[in-house]
Design an enzyme around this catalytic site. Structure first.
Site, mmCIF file in Angstrom:
data_model
loop_
_atom_site.group_PDB
_atom_site.id
_atom_site.type_symbol
_atom_site.label_atom_id
_atom_site.label_comp_id
_atom_site.label_asym_id
_atom_site.label_seq_id
_atom_site.Cartn_x
_atom_site.Cartn_y
_atom_site.Cartn_z
ATOM 1 N N SER A 473 -105.618 -10.941 82.564
ATOM 2 C CA SER A 473 -104.163 -10.813 82.397
ATOM 3 C C SER A 473 -103.736 -11.160 80.971
ATOM 4 C CB SER A 473 -103.440 -11.727 83.379
ATOM 5 O OG SER A 473 -103.424 -13.047 82.880
ATOM 6 N N CYS A 474 -102.493 -10.848 80.683
ATOM 7 C CA CYS A 474 -101.954 -11.111 79.346
ATOM 8 C C CYS A 474 -102.062 -12.586 78.980
ATOM 9 C CB CYS A 474 -100.506 -10.667 79.297
ATOM 10 S SG CYS A 474 -99.535 -11.269 80.689
ATOM 11 N N ASN A 475 -101.660 -13.455 79.919
ATOM 12 C CA ASN A 475 -101.711 -14.893 79.640
ATOM 13 C C ASN A 475 -103.150 -15.352 79.434
ATOM 14 O OD1 ASN A 475 -98.942 -15.753 79.764
ATOM 15 N ND2 ASN A 475 -98.988 -15.208 81.929
ATOM 16 N N ARG A 502 -92.194 -14.912 81.293
ATOM 17 C CA ARG A 502 -90.967 -14.120 81.408
ATOM 18 C C ARG A 502 -90.734 -13.804 82.902
ATOM 19 N NH1 ARG A 502 -93.920 -11.437 83.859
ATOM 20 N NH2 ARG A 502 -94.868 -9.409 83.445
ATOM 21 N N THR A 504 -89.552 -11.038 84.370
ATOM 22 C CA THR A 504 -89.939 -9.698 84.819
ATOM 23 C C THR A 504 -90.084 -8.805 83.603
ATOM 24 O OG1 THR A 504 -89.308 -7.875 86.291
ATOM 25 C CG2 THR A 504 -87.536 -8.932 85.067
ATOM 26 N N GLY A 529 -105.809 -20.871 84.042
ATOM 27 C CA GLY A 529 -106.871 -21.768 83.557
ATOM 28 C C GLY A 529 -108.223 -21.376 84.145
ATOM 29 N N HIS A 554 -94.074 -13.994 76.976
ATOM 30 C CA HIS A 554 -94.362 -15.364 77.413
ATOM 31 C C HIS A 554 -94.445 -16.299 76.207
ATOM 32 C CE1 HIS A 554 -95.442 -13.462 81.183
ATOM 33 N NE2 HIS A 554 -96.575 -12.961 80.710
HETATM 34 N N1 LIG Z 1 -96.812 -5.983 83.309
HETATM 35 C C1 LIG Z 1 -97.510 -6.785 82.550
HETATM 36 O O1 LIG Z 1 -96.974 -7.479 81.675
HETATM 37 C C2 LIG Z 1 -98.965 -6.894 82.705
HETATM 38 C C3 LIG Z 1 -99.609 -6.415 83.808
HETATM 39 N N2 LIG Z 1 -100.971 -6.555 83.919
HETATM 40 C C4 LIG Z 1 -101.674 -6.070 85.088
HETATM 41 O O2 LIG Z 1 -101.769 -4.646 84.978
HETATM 42 C C5 LIG Z 1 -101.777 -4.047 86.260
HETATM 43 C C6 LIG Z 1 -100.658 -3.016 86.319
HETATM 44 O O3 LIG Z 1 -99.438 -3.686 86.117
HETATM 45 P P1 LIG Z 1 -98.161 -2.944 85.549
HETATM 46 O O4 LIG Z 1 -98.514 -1.922 84.557
HETATM 47 O O5 LIG Z 1 -97.210 -4.002 85.157
HETATM 48 O O6 LIG Z 1 -97.648 -2.239 86.856
HETATM 49 P P2 LIG Z 1 -96.469 -1.158 86.978
HETATM 50 O O7 LIG Z 1 -95.825 -1.394 88.288
HETATM 51 O O8 LIG Z 1 -95.616 -1.145 85.775
HETATM 52 O O9 LIG Z 1 -97.241 0.213 87.004
HETATM 53 C C7 LIG Z 1 -98.051 0.597 88.054
HETATM 54 C C8 LIG Z 1 -97.855 2.074 88.292
HETATM 55 O O10 LIG Z 1 -98.774 2.485 89.294
HETATM 56 C C9 LIG Z 1 -98.040 3.193 90.285
HETATM 57 N N3 LIG Z 1 -98.723 3.168 91.573
HETATM 58 C C10 LIG Z 1 -98.328 2.674 92.764
HETATM 59 N N4 LIG Z 1 -99.242 2.904 93.708
HETATM 60 C C11 LIG Z 1 -100.241 3.568 93.115
HETATM 61 C C12 LIG Z 1 -101.474 4.093 93.570
HETATM 62 N N5 LIG Z 1 -101.864 3.981 94.838
HETATM 63 N N6 LIG Z 1 -102.274 4.703 92.694
HETATM 64 C C13 LIG Z 1 -101.911 4.822 91.404
HETATM 65 N N7 LIG Z 1 -100.759 4.342 90.911
HETATM 66 C C14 LIG Z 1 -99.932 3.721 91.753
HETATM 67 C C15 LIG Z 1 -96.717 2.489 90.286
HETATM 68 O O11 LIG Z 1 -95.749 3.226 90.985
HETATM 69 P P3 LIG Z 1 -94.588 2.414 91.771
HETATM 70 O O12 LIG Z 1 -93.692 1.864 90.728
HETATM 71 O O13 LIG Z 1 -93.957 3.454 92.630
HETATM 72 O O14 LIG Z 1 -95.297 1.341 92.561
HETATM 73 C C16 LIG Z 1 -96.460 2.392 88.808
HETATM 74 O O15 LIG Z 1 -96.007 3.588 88.260
HETATM 75 C C17 LIG Z 1 -101.639 -5.229 87.244
HETATM 76 O O16 LIG Z 1 -102.933 -5.640 87.609
HETATM 77 C C18 LIG Z 1 -100.985 -6.306 86.409
HETATM 78 O O17 LIG Z 1 -101.242 -7.596 86.889
HETATM 79 C C19 LIG Z 1 -101.702 -7.109 82.922
HETATM 80 C C20 LIG Z 1 -101.108 -7.567 81.792
HETATM 81 C C21 LIG Z 1 -99.681 -7.557 81.630
HETATM 82 O O1 LIG Z 2 -99.226 -9.223 85.436
HETATM 83 C C1 LIG Z 2 -98.571 -9.911 84.708
HETATM 84 O O2 LIG Z 2 -97.368 -10.337 84.972
HETATM 85 P P1 LIG Z 2 -96.750 -10.354 86.432
HETATM 86 O O3 LIG Z 2 -97.799 -10.859 87.384
HETATM 87 O O4 LIG Z 2 -95.600 -11.280 86.294
HETATM 88 O O5 LIG Z 2 -96.368 -8.906 86.676
HETATM 89 C C2 LIG Z 2 -99.066 -10.426 83.422
HETATM 90 O O6 LIG Z 2 -100.368 -9.950 83.169
HETATM 91 C C3 LIG Z 2 -99.109 -11.899 83.515
HETATM 92 O O7 LIG Z 2 -100.194 -12.224 84.264
HETATM 93 P P2 LIG Z 2 -100.499 -13.719 84.714
HETATM 94 O O8 LIG Z 2 -99.223 -14.501 84.710
HETATM 95 O O9 LIG Z 2 -101.046 -13.521 86.082
HETATM 96 O O10 LIG Z 2 -101.504 -14.266 83.745
#
Ligand SMILES: NC(=O)C1=CN([C@@H]2O[C@H](COP(=O)(O)OP(=O)(O)OC[C@H]3O[C@@H](n4cnc5c(N)ncnc54)[C@H](OP(=O)(O)O)[C@@H]3O)[C@@H](O)[C@H]2O)C=CC1
Ligand SMILES: O=C(OP(=O)(O)O)[C@H](O)COP(=O)(O)O
Length: 705
Positions: A473-475, A502, A504, A529, A554
């Site tokens: 994850s980012c953190n 943050r 959201t 951790g 964050h």
């Molecule tokens: N956001 C962040 O800051 C960070 C996130 N992450 C990690 O990255 C991953 C993705 O997070 P994030 O990008 O925020 O998520 P998002 O919700 O922004 O994006 C996920 C996308 O996948 C779509 N989706 C839903 N179901 C499916 C499916 N079955 N197959 C393919 N795509 C699907 C979602 O659609 P719908 O909206 O309709 O569900 C959405 O468009 C997670 O593991 C998260 O923990 C890691 C670092 C930072």
């Molecule tokens: O997925 C993330 O944010 P979120 O779980 O708040 O959507 C970020 O990667 C932060 O991950 P973490 O707070 O689980 O290290």
């Protein structure tokens, strides 16, 4: 398939003068290196059971990935000679029956033949070998003639193997054999014989991870393009269920006779959903001249669309259905083909970053949504696929041109970056395995899913050629970069960090936003951790976390107990020497999360992204026992370069972490200094800041003050 079962011949090649002096441990170590590098690009590995329980060691050490087939030799390496024909003998105490008991999928029994002896030649036709000996016949025309002679090659499924000849020979023969109906090849030492001499371990691993894997891939491109899948001989067709009273093995005949006439190469036919061979064709297919992606595997099988590896690697080019040799050798361009599944906050950024790499090709993105988010992908020219087939109609009705299903996308790529929502992504594992595609998951998934948690500057090498990895994850990425900067130098005894998260992400703050409060996490330590320990085993780290009513990234506060006094100057020098960490200063007006993000927009970064961890230089402190750091983590962006490096590591494109990091950083514009320095780098005590333990020069004893 790759053959690593040689014994005496291998000893002779390592030391021709004193083969008997080549000790088993050296041979075993060498073969482990070969296996680690080549198994990931093979469907099956052939191992011998002799040297130090070779095959067993490969299994136990994990050098042989679980999803690869294992073939184990059964015969002794020496043969009895009976008037010119060699008779195979079993290894003493070893048998075909014992082979499956060690977990192998099949036994290899070598049956020798000799042209001119009709009994041997008949045997050869049964078990197959290329009809000319590559040591004596290297003329392409004569090889083709011999291969296409009546009864030259057998009716049973067969594959090509070769001996110690220059690599160009098997490269040529694989195509000819495949066009004449071979189902594959057994890669032997021609693909890696340059490493047989006195190479040091690191150089050898580097060579095998680049040139060696490249060669096996190139041969696989050819076999995939022209070869004949063995299931064809059994009357099977992908997507067509044939029912009847007669079992398939009866239809196929005792010797694997064919069912019905079937034209094969030069126009190899593969249909969508076919296993390895067709998939390989589609993966290497590239785009049509108009720039449109190739969607149907049938059209993808046209040799004119063979991938750069197949076309360029051996100095061959494709015209009118066959590969023809060019006058001079050309160099493989070797782009890795990538899919992104889940086009959200992380997925859309990964897609853009992959598109910016000159050694990668974004084949398509997949999602389930139909709104503005995915339409931007269309706008950018990314082929869009439906992650869930049932959502395809909805997407098309909303005007999204759906190029196919996720399964069809997977059939064209070597690596998928899964950026679907947490837990949804984990459910895709079976589909990726079935498609034989390497997978990268994100931090929302557990470490165990991939078994390897990745941060490029910490543990790139361990991810080389793996089948999957998790970009944390980012953190956790930020904590790993900062902790490793000290821990990797033997300076970190203990890390304690507080994370203000943050609420959201900006795009969805109307859904999940909080206002006028902060939410402490009650789980101590918070998961970041222990997560960092999956990246840096042995790191003593504890984290506390909470979330606040903002969406601008964050904020972390870390206290790191050091193994010896580290003053601020040394700490700053260490940070300046750490990739993907940049210093910011409140003294420059960068006083808070919002001003740093504003700077990113002013710098015209895409989406205002900050891929670096921004450490406040004027908040660095040391008391001689601990160092103190305050840093900002742009959660939407920080993991993007890690995903790019992870693609390079899994695909084996680049064995050196520093090279990959530098390449990624240059392509995105990652820096150590956001602004040219306009004043002394560090605010010294007394210059606008209260005196304390800012630097090591004024240690603060408990109770002081
Ligand atoms: N956001 C962040 O800051 C960070 C996130 N992450 C990690 O990255 C991953 C993705 O997070 P994030 O990008 O925020 O998520 P998002 O919700 O922004 O994006 C996920 C996308 O996948 C779509 N989706 C839903 N179901 C499916 C499916 N079955 N197959 C393919 N795509 C699907 C979602 O659609 P719908 O909206 O309709 O569900 C959405 O468009 C997670 O593991 C998260 O923990 C890691 C670092 C930072
Ligand atoms: O997925 C993330 O944010 P979120 O779980 O708040 O959507 C970020 O990667 C932060 O991950 P973490 O707070 O689980 O290290």
């Amino acid at each position: 398939m790759t053959a690593l079962d040689h014994r005496g011949s291998r000893q002779r090649m390592i030391d021709s003068q004193h083969p008997e002096a080549v000790v088993a441990a050296r041979l075993t170590g060498y073969k482990l290196d070969l296996n680690r590098a080549l198994a990931p690009v093979s469907s099956t590995v052939l191992l011998d059971p002799v040297y130090g329980d070779r095959a067993a060691q490969d299994i136990a050490s994990g050098a042989l990935p679980r999803d690869k087939g294992l073939l184990v030799g059964a015969q002794a390496t020496k043969y009895n000679d009976d008037h010119g024909t060699r008779h195979t003998e079993f290894l003493p105490g070893w048998s075909v029956q014992r082979v499956p008991r060690m977990g192998a999928d099949a036994a290899k029994l070598l049956v020798s033949s000799r042209p001119g002896r009709e009994d041997a030649a008949a045997l050869q036709r049964e078990v197959a070998e290329f009809p000319t000996d590559p040591r004596f016949e290297q003329d392409e025309g004569r090889m083709r003639e011999a291969s296409s002679a009546p009864h030259a090659l057998p009716s049973a499924p067969w594959i090509l193997l070769w001996g110690g000849v220059p690599f160009e020979v098997p490269a040529c023969q694989v195509q000819i054999a495949a066009q004449d109906g071979a189902s594959g090849f057994l890669a032997r030492r021609a693909a890696w014989q340059e490493t047989m001499g006195a190479w040091d371990g690191r150089a050898r691993q580097h060579w095998l991870g680049t040139v060696g894997t490249g060669r096996v891939r190139q041969l696989a491109d050819l076999a995939g393009a022209f070869g004949r899948p063995s299931w064809r001989r059994w009357g099977a067709e992908p997507g067509r269920h044939v029912s009847g009273d007669e079992p398939w093995y009866a239809r196929s005949g005792a010797k694997g006779a064919e069912v019905g006439p079937e034209p094969v190469a030069p126009h190899a036919r593969h249909t969508s959903g076919a296993p390895a061979a067709a998939r390989q064709v589609a993966r290497t297919s590239g785009r049509t001249q108009t720039g449109n992606p190739v969607f149907s595997a049938a059209s993808a099988a046209r040799p004119g669309q063979l991938g750069p590896a197949a076309q360029a690697g051996f100095g061959w080019h494709a015209t009118s259905g066959i590969l023809e040799r060019e006058d001079s050798m050309t160099v493989s361009t070797g782009k890795v083909r990538v899919a992104v599944n889940g086009y959200g906050v992380i997925g859309k950024r990964v897609a853009d970053a992959v598109s910016a790499q000159d050694d990668m090709e974004l084949v398509g993105v997949a999602d389930v949504v139909s709104d503005y988010r995915i339409r931007v992908a269309v706008e950018r020219g990314y082929p869009v696929y439906a992650s869930v087939p049932e959502r395809s109609g909805e997407m098309q009705a909303a005007g999204v041109p759906v190029a196919g299903t996720l399964q069809e996308l997977l059939a064209q790529v070597e690596v998928v970056v899964d950026c679907a929502p947490k837990k949804v992504a984990a459910a895709n594992q079976a589909a990726y395995r079935a498609a034989g595609v390497k997978a990268i998951w994100q931090g929302g998934e557990k470490h165990e899913l991939a078994g390897y948690s990745f941060v490029a500057q910490v543990n790139y090498a361990g991810a080389l050629n793996r089948d999957s990895a998790r970009v944390v994850s980012c953190n956790t990425t930020a904590l790993s970069r900062i902790s490793h900067a000290l821990h990797g130098r033997g300076l970190a005894r203990r890390v304690r960090a507080v994370l203000m998260r943050r609420a959201t992400d900006p795009w969805e703050s109307h859904r999940n936003g909080m206002i006028n409060t902060a939410i402490p996490e009650t789980k101590v330590p918070s998961h970041q951790g222990p997560d960092a320990q999956t990246v840096i085993p042995g790191l003593d780290i504890t984290t506390l976390a909470g979330a606040g009513p903002y969406n601008l990234s964050h904020l972390h506060f870390a206290m790191i107990e050091t193994t010896r006094p580290v003053d601020v100057d040394e700490l700053r020098a260490i940070l300046l020497d750490t990739p993907r960490v940049a210093l910011v200063r409140a003294a420059d007006g960068l006083e808070a999360l919002n001003s740093v993000m504003e700077l990113m927009r002013d710098l015209r970064r895409p989406r205002g992204d900050m891929w670096e961890v921004a450490v406040w230089e004027d908040a660095l402190a040391s008391d001689g026992r601990e160092v103190y750091l305050t840093f900002q983590v742009h959660n939407e962006a920080i993991v993007i370069p890690e995903n790019v490096d992870c693609i390079r590591a899994l695909s084996g494109l680049e064995p050196d972490a520093a090279v990959s990091i530098a390449k990624t950083d240059a392509s995105l514009g990652i820096t150590r200094h956001f602004l040219p320095s306009t004043r002394p780098p560090h605010v010294t005590p007394g210059e606008g800041t209260p005196a304390g333990f800012k630097g090591a020069e004024e240690p603060t004893a408990p109770g002081d003050g």
